[in-house]
Scaffold this active site. Structure first.
Site, PDB file in Angstrom:
ATOM      1  CE1 TYR A 116      -4.389  -1.422   0.289  1.00 54.59           C
ATOM      2  CE2 TYR A 116      -2.985  -3.223   1.002  1.00 54.59           C
ATOM      3  CZ  TYR A 116      -4.202  -2.768   0.540  1.00 54.59           C
ATOM      4  OH  TYR A 116      -5.229  -3.654   0.327  1.00 54.59           O
ATOM      5  CG  ASN A 140      -6.423  -2.409  -6.218  1.00 55.96           C
ATOM      6  OD1 ASN A 140      -6.572  -3.461  -5.594  1.00 55.96           O
ATOM      7  ND2 ASN A 140      -6.678  -1.224  -5.686  1.00 55.96           N
ATOM      8  CG  HIS A 143      -6.527  -7.972  -5.885  1.00 55.11           C
ATOM      9  ND1 HIS A 143      -6.073  -8.225  -4.603  1.00 55.11           N
ATOM     10  CD2 HIS A 143      -6.986  -6.689  -5.870  1.00 55.11           C
ATOM     11  CE1 HIS A 143      -6.245  -7.145  -3.850  1.00 55.11           C
ATOM     12  NE2 HIS A 143      -6.802  -6.208  -4.594  1.00 55.11           N
ATOM     13  CG  HIS A 160     -13.526  -2.926  -4.363  1.00 53.04           C
ATOM     14  ND1 HIS A 160     -13.068  -1.780  -4.955  1.00 53.04           N
ATOM     15  CD2 HIS A 160     -12.827  -3.064  -3.201  1.00 53.04           C
ATOM     16  CE1 HIS A 160     -12.118  -1.246  -4.186  1.00 53.04           C
ATOM     17  NE2 HIS A 160     -11.959  -1.990  -3.124  1.00 53.04           N
ATOM     18  CG  HIS A 179     -10.441  -5.451  -5.018  1.00 52.29           C
ATOM     19  ND1 HIS A 179      -9.531  -4.419  -4.940  1.00 52.29           N
ATOM     20  CD2 HIS A 179     -11.390  -5.052  -5.923  1.00 52.29           C
ATOM     21  CE1 HIS A 179      -9.894  -3.448  -5.755  1.00 52.29           C
ATOM     22  NE2 HIS A 179     -11.020  -3.802  -6.358  1.00 52.29           N
ATOM     23  CG  HIS A 208      -9.889  -3.771   2.424  1.00 51.76           C
ATOM     24  ND1 HIS A 208      -9.496  -2.451   2.385  1.00 51.76           N
ATOM     25  CD2 HIS A 208      -9.205  -4.373   1.406  1.00 51.76           C
ATOM     26  CE1 HIS A 208      -8.619  -2.273   1.417  1.00 51.76           C
ATOM     27  NE2 HIS A 208      -8.434  -3.429   0.803  1.00 51.76           N
TER      28      HIS A 208
END
Length: 470
Positions: free
Chosen positions: A200, A234, A319, A329, A356, A358
């Site tokens: 991240y 991502n 992912h 998402h 992806h 959380h």
């Protein structure tokens, strides 16, 4: 559990006598009522002990392993030196021998905006014996550090093996809890299947690549001792044209090498390996996957090669999830699902792990392959040839938990919960495997959700009755 339309009114007692988890009545499966204490997720400061630079001149750091060939007789050892290149050499020996062997690798560097990397070494050790403990040393010529790893058993249908599952880890205080929880789990994962989103660093100004270094030092306590099988997410894209960075995946591709050529892939972002009794396919949610693309052509040729008499368990890592009942998402994986889901059903993929989102979610065995845009059949249906889809993007990163779920809970969703944690996929033999999910708030042995898998190639029965939620 019964059909998709069942009502689930079950009281689930959590171990330790501290928490009672009562599932709600819903149209689908169970939405956990476990309430995690709401706290802001905070990245650990740079002076945290988990980020400490090892002492000594040019000491190797950020040591990590992954599988180095198709079947597990090779290991890629990677590390970073900061002061000078040093030697890209690994000394290694088995616990049965004191004679040290030498493997030679290479190093790379890269620049990202105003950051210049250290010297990133990659060295593949080949010709290893199966099921053997090896010691290895890096930093030859300067400060030497020693680690060890255990190679997998020879590939075969009844070989037991235990995989850990972690995703979207980051480097927050919660990330540290997740990694500790995994390390202390008495089920003892032998290899981590990592479903993407590592450091991240891109959440920091100018994609601060110092946070790639801190993340590498943070996870070294696990990655230096057992292979992590890498999937790109991502947060690995690092595409930032506003600061002149237009090459996607630059930091990730320099730091994390994978054996993609061993499975005839043309890219490190999609590839496959065999390990014990599992055939593992890694896909890239953020590379082109439409018809005629390299990833499409590779997967089209890869799936028929899977020999279920040799590796009865077929696992896919990606992912972005295809089945997701959180508002975060939502539907992002839909176009990839439309392209590839018929293949997953045809070849009876056992389980698909994604990240992806959380949070945690496990699906029923469902498919939506009948939908062809004009026929209106757009509701997933129970399908025993379909995989179980598991979202395990709950590693604990800076962005925090995804808590906003869709209601009513869709029928394809068997269990969901907004908590941080990890999972274990424990293969027993060719017919049975035990899966468990472990939330960070529980004791190390507690299973917050679990499922017995019956392999449908060797044991073609409806395994819907095997699903249990603790």
């Amino acid at each position: 559990m019964g059909s998709l339309g069942f009502n689930c009114a079950v009281v689930v007692a959590m171990v330790l006598g501290l928490i009672v988890n009562v599932p709600e009545l819903c149209n689908g499966g169970k939405t956990s009522t476990f309430v995690r204490k709401v706290e802001k997720t905070v990245d650990m400061p740079l002076d945290s002990d988990v980020f400490a630079v090892p002492s000594g001149y040019n000491a190797p750091q950020q040591v990590h392993l992954t599988q180095g060939d198709l079947v597990g007789k090779a290991v890629i050892v990677s590390w970073v030196t900061e002061d000078e290149p040093g030697l890209s050499v690994v000394h290694y020996w088995s616990e049965k021998s004191t004679q040290k062997k030498v493997a030679k690798g290479k190093f790379v560097t890269y620049r990202y905006f105003n950051y210049t990397s250290g010297f990133i070494h990659h060295c593949t050790i080949r010709g290893l014996e199966f099921n053997t403990k090896y010691y290895y040393e890096v930093g030859i010529g300067n400060t030497t550090r020693q680690f060890w790893f255990i190679t997998p058993p020879e590939v075969g249908p009844d070989v037991p093996y235990t995989f850990g599952l972690i995703g979207d880890l980051g480097q927050s205080f919660d990330s540290n809890k997740t990694l500790t929880h995994y390390e202390m789990n008495p089920r003892e994962g032998q290899t981590v299947l990592f479903v993407g989103d590592l450091s991240y660093a891109d959440n920091y100004p100018n994609h601060d690549n110092v946070r790639w270094d801190t993340w590498g030092r943070f996870v070294e306590r696990s990655t230096a001792y057992q292979p992590w099988i890498w999937t790109a997410g991502n947060h690995e894209i690092d595409f930032a044209p506003e600061i002149g960075e237009t090459k996607p995946f630059k930091p990730y591709s320099h730091r994390y090498h994978v054996p993609y050529k061993a499975s005839q892939s043309t890219s490190p972002f999609w590839y496959s390996i065999k390990r014990a009794s599992a055939h593992i396919i890694v896909l890239s949610s953020y590379s082109a996957y439409g018809k005629y693309t390299p990833q499409y052509k590779w997967l089209e040729e890869e799936l028929p090669k899977v020999n279920r008499t040799e590796t009865p368990w077929l696992i896919v890592l990606m992912h972005s999830p295809w089945y997701n009942s959180y508002n975060y998402h939502y539907m992002e994986g839909e176009t990839m699902r439309v392209m590839y889901e018929p293949w997953f059903v045809k070849y009876k993929v056992d389980v698909v792990f994604a990240g992806h989102v959380h949070a945690y979610e496990r699906s029923e065995r469902v498919s939506n392959v009948a939908y062809n845009v004009v026929n209106g059949l757009c509701t997933p249906v129970r399908d025993q040839s379909a995989p179980v889809y598991i979202t395990i993007g709950d590693g604990g990163n800076l962005e925090g938990l995804a808590t906003n779920m869709t209601y009513p809970q869709p029928e394809y969703s068997a269990y969901r919960e907004a908590s941080f944690g990890h999972a274990i996929f424990d293969i027993k033999n060719r017919t049975h495997a035990h899966y468990s999910w472990h939330r960070n708030q529980d004791g190390y042995a507690v299973e917050a959700d679990s499922l017995w898998f019956f392999n449908r190639f060797w044991h073609p029965v409806d395994d819907s009755t095997s699903q249990t939620t603790n």
